[in-house]
Design an enzyme around this catalytic site. Structure first.
Site, PDB file in Angstrom:
ATOM      1  N   CYS A 116       3.710  -1.317   7.320  1.00  0.00           N
ATOM      2  CA  CYS A 116       4.938  -0.935   8.022  1.00  0.00           C
ATOM      3  C   CYS A 116       5.389   0.373   7.392  1.00  0.00           C
ATOM      4  O   CYS A 116       4.576   1.075   6.781  1.00  0.00           O
ATOM      5  CB  CYS A 116       5.991  -2.046   7.972  1.00  0.00           C
ATOM      6  SG  CYS A 116       6.670  -2.438   6.349  1.00  0.00           S
ATOM      7  N   GLY A 117       6.662   0.713   7.519  1.00  0.00           N
ATOM      8  CA  GLY A 117       7.110   1.991   6.966  1.00  0.00           C
ATOM      9  C   GLY A 117       7.001   2.037   5.454  1.00  0.00           C
ATOM     10  O   GLY A 117       6.520   3.006   4.870  1.00  0.00           O
ATOM     11  N   ARG A 119      -5.699 -18.804 -17.202  1.00  0.00           N
ATOM     12  CA  ARG A 119      -4.278 -18.427 -17.091  1.00  0.00           C
ATOM     13  C   ARG A 119      -3.946 -17.902 -15.699  1.00  0.00           C
ATOM     14  O   ARG A 119      -2.830 -18.088 -15.218  1.00  0.00           O
ATOM     15  CB  ARG A 119      -3.887 -17.414 -18.180  1.00  0.00           C
ATOM     16  CG  ARG A 119      -4.485 -16.029 -18.026  1.00  0.00           C
ATOM     17  CD  ARG A 119      -4.111 -15.162 -19.227  1.00  0.00           C
ATOM     18  NE  ARG A 119      -4.477 -13.774 -19.047  1.00  0.00           N
ATOM     19  CZ  ARG A 119      -5.695 -13.275 -19.178  1.00  0.00           C
ATOM     20  NH1 ARG A 119      -6.702 -14.091 -19.457  1.00  0.00           N
ATOM     21  NH2 ARG A 119      -5.939 -11.996 -19.023  1.00  0.00           N
ATOM     22  N   HIS A 127      -5.575 -10.815 -10.580  1.00  0.00           N
ATOM     23  CA  HIS A 127      -4.606 -11.702 -11.235  1.00  0.00           C
ATOM     24  C   HIS A 127      -3.817 -12.583 -10.276  1.00  0.00           C
ATOM     25  O   HIS A 127      -3.468 -13.700 -10.629  1.00  0.00           O
ATOM     26  CB  HIS A 127      -3.619 -10.870 -12.073  1.00  0.00           C
ATOM     27  CG  HIS A 127      -4.257 -10.261 -13.284  1.00  0.00           C
ATOM     28  ND1 HIS A 127      -3.539  -9.593 -14.247  1.00  0.00           N
ATOM     29  CD2 HIS A 127      -5.559 -10.216 -13.682  1.00  0.00           C
ATOM     30  CE1 HIS A 127      -4.368  -9.174 -15.198  1.00  0.00           C
ATOM     31  NE2 HIS A 127      -5.606  -9.523 -14.874  1.00  0.00           N
ATOM     32  N   GLY A 164       9.054  -4.769   4.292  1.00  0.00           N
ATOM     33  CA  GLY A 164       9.506  -5.750   5.289  1.00  0.00           C
ATOM     34  C   GLY A 164       8.374  -6.647   5.756  1.00  0.00           C
ATOM     35  O   GLY A 164       8.515  -7.881   5.841  1.00  0.00           O
ATOM     36  N   ASP A 172       3.498  -2.343  12.105  1.00  0.00           N
ATOM     37  CA  ASP A 172       4.537  -1.958  13.054  1.00  0.00           C
ATOM     38  C   ASP A 172       4.384  -0.452  13.292  1.00  0.00           C
ATOM     39  O   ASP A 172       3.426   0.169  12.810  1.00  0.00           O
ATOM     40  CB  ASP A 172       5.937  -2.402  12.577  1.00  0.00           C
ATOM     41  CG  ASP A 172       6.509  -1.537  11.460  1.00  0.00           C
ATOM     42  OD1 ASP A 172       5.799  -0.615  10.978  1.00  0.00           O
ATOM     43  OD2 ASP A 172       7.660  -1.770  11.070  1.00  0.00           O
ATOM     44  N   HIS A 173       5.331   0.127  14.005  1.00  0.00           N
ATOM     45  CA  HIS A 173       5.239   1.548  14.337  1.00  0.00           C
ATOM     46  C   HIS A 173       5.208   2.433  13.086  1.00  0.00           C
ATOM     47  O   HIS A 173       4.591   3.484  13.094  1.00  0.00           O
ATOM     48  CB  HIS A 173       6.402   1.945  15.253  1.00  0.00           C
ATOM     49  CG  HIS A 173       7.737   1.551  14.697  1.00  0.00           C
ATOM     50  ND1 HIS A 173       8.143   0.227  14.639  1.00  0.00           N
ATOM     51  CD2 HIS A 173       8.740   2.273  14.139  1.00  0.00           C
ATOM     52  CE1 HIS A 173       9.349   0.169  14.083  1.00  0.00           C
ATOM     53  NE2 HIS A 173       9.723   1.394  13.769  1.00  0.00           N
TER      54      HIS A 173
END
Ligand code: RB5
Length: 151
Positions: free
Chosen positions: A64-65, A133, A97, A69, A7-8
């Site tokens: 993103c910032g 594992r 992992h 998000g 995004d911006h």
């Protein structure tokens, strides 16, 4: 082939990563955004995550910032293990992992130089598929997603 998106708030990091990919002859597709005009991060995360989940791309990088998000949005797509990374150890371990298939970073918290370093580590580190594992734990993630997880 790597799927890229931002995004911006993450455009600066994506631009730096594109330069790194081109210098290293690594193929990519850029899903946007392309300007600093405000854009809703799910609109970018969704097509990138869907394309990675479909197997059209080996992995993805989303910025993103904060990286948060866009990672939450990507993780809503079945088959996606998107990890927000802010140090070299995390970039390595989320491949070894968690078998993460999308790297997420934040343009307001991570420098361009560090983002390129983390992308390089992420793209060059294999999953520890020979360690039972880790395959067991990653399978549990799929089981949670599929509603078949039985503790
Ligand atoms: C956009 O201002 C910002 O909220 C976004 O880039 C991201 O940081 C969200 O998690």
């Amino acid at each position: 082939m790597i799927a890229l998106g931002c995004d911006h708030g993450g455009l600066n990091l994506k631009t730096a990563i594109i330069k790194y990919l081109e210098e290293n002859n690594i193929e990519y597709k850029d899903f946007g955004c392309y300007t600093e005009d405000s854009v809703d991060y799910p609109t970018i995360a969704y097509p990138v995550a869907t394309a990675v989940a479909n197997g059209e791309f080996e992995s993805g990088i989303l910025c993103c910032g904060t990286g948060i998000g866009i990672s939450i949005a990507a993780n809503k797509v079945k088959g996606i293990r998107a990890a927000v990374v802010s140090n070299e150890f995390g970039a390595e371990m989320t491949r070894r992992h968690n078998n993460a298939n999308i790297l997420c970073m934040g343009g307001r918290v991570t420098s361009e130089a560090d983002a390129v370093k983390f992308a390089d580590i992420f793209l060059n580190t294999p999953f520890s598929s020979d360690e039972e594992r880790h395959t067991r734990r990653v399978q549990m993630l799929s089981d949670i997603e599929n509603g078949t997880f039985d503790i």
